[in-house]
Design an enzyme around this catalytic site. Structure first.
Site, PDB file in Angstrom:
ATOM      1  N   CYS A 312      44.619 -48.132 -21.199  1.00 44.40           N
ATOM      2  CA  CYS A 312      43.728 -47.166 -21.348  1.00 44.40           C
ATOM      3  C   CYS A 312      44.122 -46.072 -21.889  1.00 44.40           C
ATOM      4  O   CYS A 312      45.136 -45.695 -21.934  1.00 44.40           O
ATOM      5  CB  CYS A 312      43.498 -46.830 -19.783  1.00 44.40           C
ATOM      6  SG  CYS A 312      43.244 -48.098 -18.646  1.00 44.40           S
ATOM      7  N   ARG A 408      30.483 -50.248 -19.931  1.00 44.57           N
ATOM      8  CA  ARG A 408      31.532 -49.681 -19.054  1.00 44.57           C
ATOM      9  C   ARG A 408      31.625 -47.978 -19.394  1.00 44.57           C
ATOM     10  O   ARG A 408      31.993 -47.477 -18.428  1.00 44.57           O
ATOM     11  CB  ARG A 408      32.466 -50.552 -19.118  1.00 44.57           C
ATOM     12  CG  ARG A 408      33.653 -50.136 -18.146  1.00 44.57           C
ATOM     13  CD  ARG A 408      34.850 -51.061 -18.036  1.00 44.57           C
ATOM     14  NE  ARG A 408      35.287 -51.227 -16.715  1.00 44.57           N
ATOM     15  CZ  ARG A 408      36.558 -50.461 -16.516  1.00 44.57           C
ATOM     16  NH1 ARG A 408      37.156 -49.675 -17.578  1.00 44.57           N
ATOM     17  NH2 ARG A 408      37.071 -50.325 -15.469  1.00 44.57           N
TER      18      ARG A 408
END
Ligand code: XMP
Length: 493
Positions: A312, A408
């Site tokens: 991430c 997303r």
């Protein structure tokens, strides 16, 4: 207590799993006696509190089957067409330990050469011959190696060589009964037929010998494995949802990097009113306020974590997120009271992190990188500098977003794509059949060291303050890792 530690830290500093350490307790039981049972949603319990992430390098049917067989849950990703995702769910729901539900079949008109060609690609010990060459149609016979070994003319049709006198089992038949039939028949394969004589499954002697029983398996009331699947929050995701519901999905995960949005609230309400039998997991959230908002809209579990996954970059790119131990503790403090379990999602890099996530109040942990690189994860292995690797990528990486996961990150249709994740590779971890028992055993040892007999007891101790923790200074963290060695090999995972 956790309350003291997090109160002191919260307001000025977030804590990660590595910032805290659990104090050991008294052990008066063996690790095998520890009960790992935990709620994954308001209504569903898992015997193993482990869930695989809906990422396109982590969870498709093979992963979800092994996760469920070992007592966990797999969540099928949605970076693929609707029909394909539904087919993945169906594969999990149809899986029966020891029963082959999609055997290769031939028709009577196939030839000996067809069998030999097939044999060159994969091993076989018996091929059912059915009316249309597929499972579900009338069974006429079975062709084994012995039937074709000495046939000189390869164009001979299978109708001439197949064994017509077969030992079969008729539906419904349990694994034990089928096992007994196979033993007495001394055959390699046992076809299972229905009342009309159509082939419905095949049982293989070698599989039965290989297949251990899975007493922990996560099953629904029909004894089928449970399966989760992810969707987005756009209007067209309602079509995806309909196909997944039709396929028998048990748990729907609404996949968003920031779950406290009007889109998600609407989707939760829509699912709860349209498909009351399906449990809905909302997220991702990291604050108590976000958690309360989603709980109000009706979620059955909360997915917690923002920008802490191994791939991430959300925290760097968007400047939002939270250190994961703080996120799990602060969300589960309010959600547990309301019976809504928290999924600690992301940042799990060792079995100790799983123990800490559960100790901070999580019902289950969700993992990406820990499970990527296993045989059951999608993708092919490749070698780099002599190391066997598999690809693992963030769903917010440019590579994954170009396949559809941009939803997303609220980036659909955007002219400029801003990546919130990276692509990379992880080392080969072998099969989940060996790897999951390793994770489960590590988890048991951790909980045993804390002196708790179950995850439930650990959650109670967290709430009443008897679970004791300490903060770790940077020096304490160094001390707790390997040090003072000239070199060492890390082979634990
Ligand atoms: P681990 O640490 O288990 O994390 O590899 C998996 C979790 O990371 C999230 N995820 C992302 N987060 N950018 C992000 O900020 C991404 O590209 C990305 N892809 C996955 C997700 O919650 C997953 O379960």
């Amino acid at each position: 207590s956790a309350e003291t530690i997090f109160k002191a830290a919260t307001g000025c500093q977030g804590l990660t799993y590595d910032d805290v350490i659990l104090m050991p307790g008294h052990i008066s039981f063996s690790a095998e006696d520890i009960d790992l049972e935990s709620y994954v949603t308001k209504n569903i319990k898992l015997k193993t509190p482990l869930v695989s992430s809906p990422m396109d390098t982590v969870t498709e049917a093979a992963m979800a089957i092994q996760m469920a067989l070992h007592g966990g849950l797999g969540v099928i990703h949605y970076n693929m067409p609707i029909a394909e995702q539904a087919a993945n769910v169906r594969e999990v729901k149809r899986y029966k330990n020891g029963f082959i539900m999609d055997p290769l079949c031939f028709t009577k008109d196939h030839t000996v050469q067809d069998v030999r060609d097939m044999k060159a690609q994969q091993s076989f010990s018996g091929i059912p011959i059915t009316e249309d060459g597929k499972i579900g149609s009338k069974l006429f016979g079975i062709v084994t190696r012995r039937d074709i070994d000495f046939i000189a003319d390869p164009s001979v049709k299978l109708s001439e060589v197949m064994t017509k006198k077969m030992v079969t089992a008729t539906e419904p038949v349990g694994l034990e009964e089928a096992n007994a039939l196979l033993k007495t028949s001394k055959k390699g394969k046992l076809p299972v037929i229905n009342a009309e004589g159509n082939l419905v499954a095949l049982i293989s002697r070698t599989d039965l010998i290989k297949n251990r029983d899975f007493p922990l398996a996560t099953k629904d009331d029909n004894k089928q494995l449970r399966c989760g699947a992810a969707i987005g929050t756009r209007p067209e995701d309602r079509n995806r949802l309909a196909a997944l519901a039709e396929a028998g999905v048990d748990v729907i995960v609404i996949d968003s990097s920031q779950g406290d949005s009007m889109y998600q609230h609407e989707m939760v309400k829509f699912i709860k009113s349209t498909y009351p039998a399906i449990d809905v997991v909302g997220g991702n959230v990291v604050t108590a306020r976000q958690a309360a908002n989603l709980i109000k809209s009706g979620v059955d579990a909360l997915r917690v974590g923002m920008g802490v996954g191994s791939i991430c970059t959300t925290q760097e790119v968007c400047a939002v997120g939270r250190a994961q131990a703080s996120a799990v503790y602060n969300t589960s403090r309010i959600s547990r009271k309301l019976g809504v379990p928290v999924w600690a999602d992301g940042g799990i890099a060792a079995t100790g992190h799983i123990v800490k996530a559960l100790a901070m109040g999580a019902g289950v942990v969700m993992m990406g990188s820990m499970l990527a690189g296993t045989e059951e994860a999608p993708g092919e292995y490749f070698f780099q500098e002599g190391v066997r690797l598999k690809r693992y990528r963030g769903m917010g990486s440019i590579e994954a977003m170009s396949k559809g996961s941009e939803k997303r990150y609220f980036a659909s249709g955007a002219k400029v794509k801003v990546a919130q994740g990276v692509s990379g590779a992880v080392v080969d971890k072998g099969s989940l059949r060996k790897y999951l028992p390793y994770l489960i055993t590590g988890l048991r040892h951790g909980i045993q060291d804390v002196g708790m007999r179950s995850t439930a007891e650990m959650h109670e101790a967290l709430a009443d303050g008897t679970l004791r923790l300490e903060l770790r200074s940077p020096a304490a963290q160094r001390e707790g890792g390997v040090h003072s060695l000239h070199s060492f090999e890390k082979r634990s995972m």
